[in-house]
Design a protein around this motif. Structure first.
Motif, mmCIF file in Angstrom:
data_model
loop_
_atom_site.group_PDB
_atom_site.id
_atom_site.type_symbol
_atom_site.label_atom_id
_atom_site.label_comp_id
_atom_site.label_asym_id
_atom_site.label_seq_id
_atom_site.Cartn_x
_atom_site.Cartn_y
_atom_site.Cartn_z
ATOM 1 N N ASP A 92 32.269 38.220 46.562
ATOM 2 C CA ASP A 92 32.088 37.276 47.663
ATOM 3 C C ASP A 92 32.817 35.943 47.464
ATOM 4 O O ASP A 92 32.578 34.990 48.190
ATOM 5 N N CYS A 93 33.713 35.895 46.468
ATOM 6 C CA CYS A 93 34.493 34.673 46.264
ATOM 7 C C CYS A 93 35.807 35.001 45.548
ATOM 8 O O CYS A 93 35.992 36.111 45.057
ATOM 9 N N GLY A 94 36.678 34.018 45.484
ATOM 10 C CA GLY A 94 37.970 34.207 44.835
ATOM 11 C C GLY A 94 37.852 34.479 43.346
ATOM 12 O O GLY A 94 38.652 35.223 42.770
ATOM 13 N N MET A 95 36.855 33.899 42.715
ATOM 14 C CA MET A 95 36.661 34.148 41.281
ATOM 15 C C MET A 95 36.227 35.590 41.038
ATOM 16 O O MET A 95 36.562 36.179 40.012
ATOM 17 N N CYS A 96 35.473 36.156 41.978
ATOM 18 C CA CYS A 96 35.057 37.561 41.856
ATOM 19 C C CYS A 96 36.297 38.447 41.758
ATOM 20 O O CYS A 96 36.368 39.347 40.929
ATOM 21 N N LEU A 97 37.259 38.171 42.627
ATOM 22 C CA LEU A 97 38.504 38.938 42.668
ATOM 23 C C LEU A 97 39.195 38.895 41.313
ATOM 24 O O LEU A 97 39.596 39.921 40.766
ATOM 25 N N ILE A 98 39.306 37.707 40.740
ATOM 26 C CA ILE A 98 39.975 37.547 39.457
ATOM 27 C C ILE A 98 39.193 38.255 38.347
ATOM 28 O O ILE A 98 39.769 38.936 37.493
ATOM 29 N N THR A 99 37.879 38.135 38.381
ATOM 30 C CA THR A 99 37.035 38.758 37.352
ATOM 31 C C THR A 99 37.174 40.274 37.380
ATOM 32 O O THR A 99 37.319 40.913 36.332
ATOM 33 N N VAL A 100 37.145 40.852 38.576
ATOM 34 C CA VAL A 100 37.272 42.307 38.714
ATOM 35 C C VAL A 100 38.653 42.756 38.255
ATOM 36 O O VAL A 100 38.789 43.719 37.499
ATOM 37 N N ARG A 101 39.691 42.044 38.685
ATOM 38 C CA ARG A 101 41.059 42.416 38.305
ATOM 39 C C ARG A 101 41.240 42.366 36.796
ATOM 40 O O ARG A 101 41.779 43.288 36.186
ATOM 41 N N LYS A 102 40.770 41.308 36.159
ATOM 42 C CA LYS A 102 40.903 41.174 34.704
ATOM 43 C C LYS A 102 40.103 42.240 33.966
ATOM 44 O O LYS A 102 40.559 42.779 32.959
ATOM 45 N N ALA A 103 38.909 42.560 34.456
ATOM 46 C CA ALA A 103 38.085 43.600 33.822
ATOM 47 C C ALA A 103 38.825 44.933 33.824
ATOM 48 O O ALA A 103 38.778 45.686 32.847
ATOM 49 N N LEU A 104 39.524 45.228 34.905
ATOM 50 C CA LEU A 104 40.271 46.488 35.009
ATOM 51 C C LEU A 104 41.547 46.439 34.177
ATOM 52 O O LEU A 104 41.856 47.373 33.437
ATOM 53 N N GLU A 105 42.289 45.341 34.284
ATOM 54 C CA GLU A 105 43.564 45.232 33.558
ATOM 55 C C GLU A 105 43.386 45.239 32.041
ATOM 56 O O GLU A 105 44.306 45.626 31.319
ATOM 57 N N ASN A 106 42.237 44.823 31.561
ATOM 58 C CA ASN A 106 41.999 44.780 30.117
ATOM 59 C C ASN A 106 41.720 46.150 29.506
ATOM 60 O O ASN A 106 41.643 46.273 28.290
ATOM 61 N N LEU A 107 41.580 47.174 30.329
ATOM 62 C CA LEU A 107 41.336 48.520 29.812
ATOM 63 C C LEU A 107 42.654 49.168 29.396
ATOM 64 O O LEU A 107 43.650 49.095 30.128
ATOM 65 N N ASP A 108 42.650 49.813 28.236
ATOM 66 C CA ASP A 108 43.816 50.550 27.776
ATOM 67 C C ASP A 108 44.065 51.710 28.742
ATOM 68 O O ASP A 108 43.150 52.475 29.034
ATOM 69 N N GLY A 109 45.255 51.806 29.271
ATOM 70 C CA GLY A 109 45.601 52.880 30.195
ATOM 71 C C GLY A 109 45.751 52.407 31.630
ATOM 72 O O GLY A 109 46.317 53.113 32.461
ATOM 73 N N VAL A 110 45.267 51.211 31.936
ATOM 74 C CA VAL A 110 45.429 50.672 33.290
ATOM 75 C C VAL A 110 46.816 50.056 33.386
ATOM 76 O O VAL A 110 47.179 49.180 32.612
ATOM 77 N N GLU A 111 47.593 50.561 34.343
ATOM 78 C CA GLU A 111 48.950 50.064 34.529
ATOM 79 C C GLU A 111 48.992 48.920 35.533
ATOM 80 O O GLU A 111 49.787 48.002 35.404
ATOM 81 N N GLN A 112 48.117 49.006 36.550
ATOM 82 C CA GLN A 112 48.110 47.974 37.579
ATOM 83 C C GLN A 112 46.764 47.981 38.285
ATOM 84 O O GLN A 112 46.196 49.047 38.530
#
Length: 119
Positions: free
Chosen positions: A48-68
């Motif tokens: 529900d906010c811009g920080m949520c977007l960043i938090t979700v993106r970083k959580a996914l990008e930090n996983l080994d195997g995530v390309e984008q």
């Protein structure tokens, strides 16, 4: 007249190492077959906010195997391109949940249909 080139063992090793290092750049080395990249769309309804977007993106990008990972705040979705030999859809969903934003996988057609009502 024959031309002979004398090469010492040291220069032969140096040449071999150089060829191995340059081969991928020159495109002359066969590539090892690897798993194809997969993509999944995740619904993340609690963003529900811009920080949520960043938090979700970083959580996914930090996983080994995530390309984008592309996260769309308006649609409350995340499109993730990943190597399924390294990470699973379940692990992607677990990562968003651990970051405070539970998600579920959806098919692209379902996403398009759910957006039509918002237009």
């Amino acid at each position: 007249m024959k031309v002979r080139i004398l090469v010492s063992k040291k220069s032969t090793i140096t040449t071999a190492i150089s060829l191995v290092l340059l081969a991928p750049v020159l495109g002359i080395m066969p590539t090892v077959a690897s798993a194809e990249s997969r993509s999944v769309n995740l619904m993340v309804p609690t963003m529900d906010c811009g920080m949520c977007l960043i938090t979700v993106r970083k959580a996914l990008e930090n996983l080994d195997g995530v390309e984008q990972a592309k996260v769309d705040f308006n649609d409350k979705t995340a499109k993730v391109i990943f190597d399924d030999d390294k990470v699973s859809v379940e692990r992607l969903m677990q990562a968003t949940k651990e970051a405070g934003y539970p998600s579920e996988g959806v098919e692209p057609n379902k996403l398009k249909n759910s957006n039509k009502g918002n237009e």
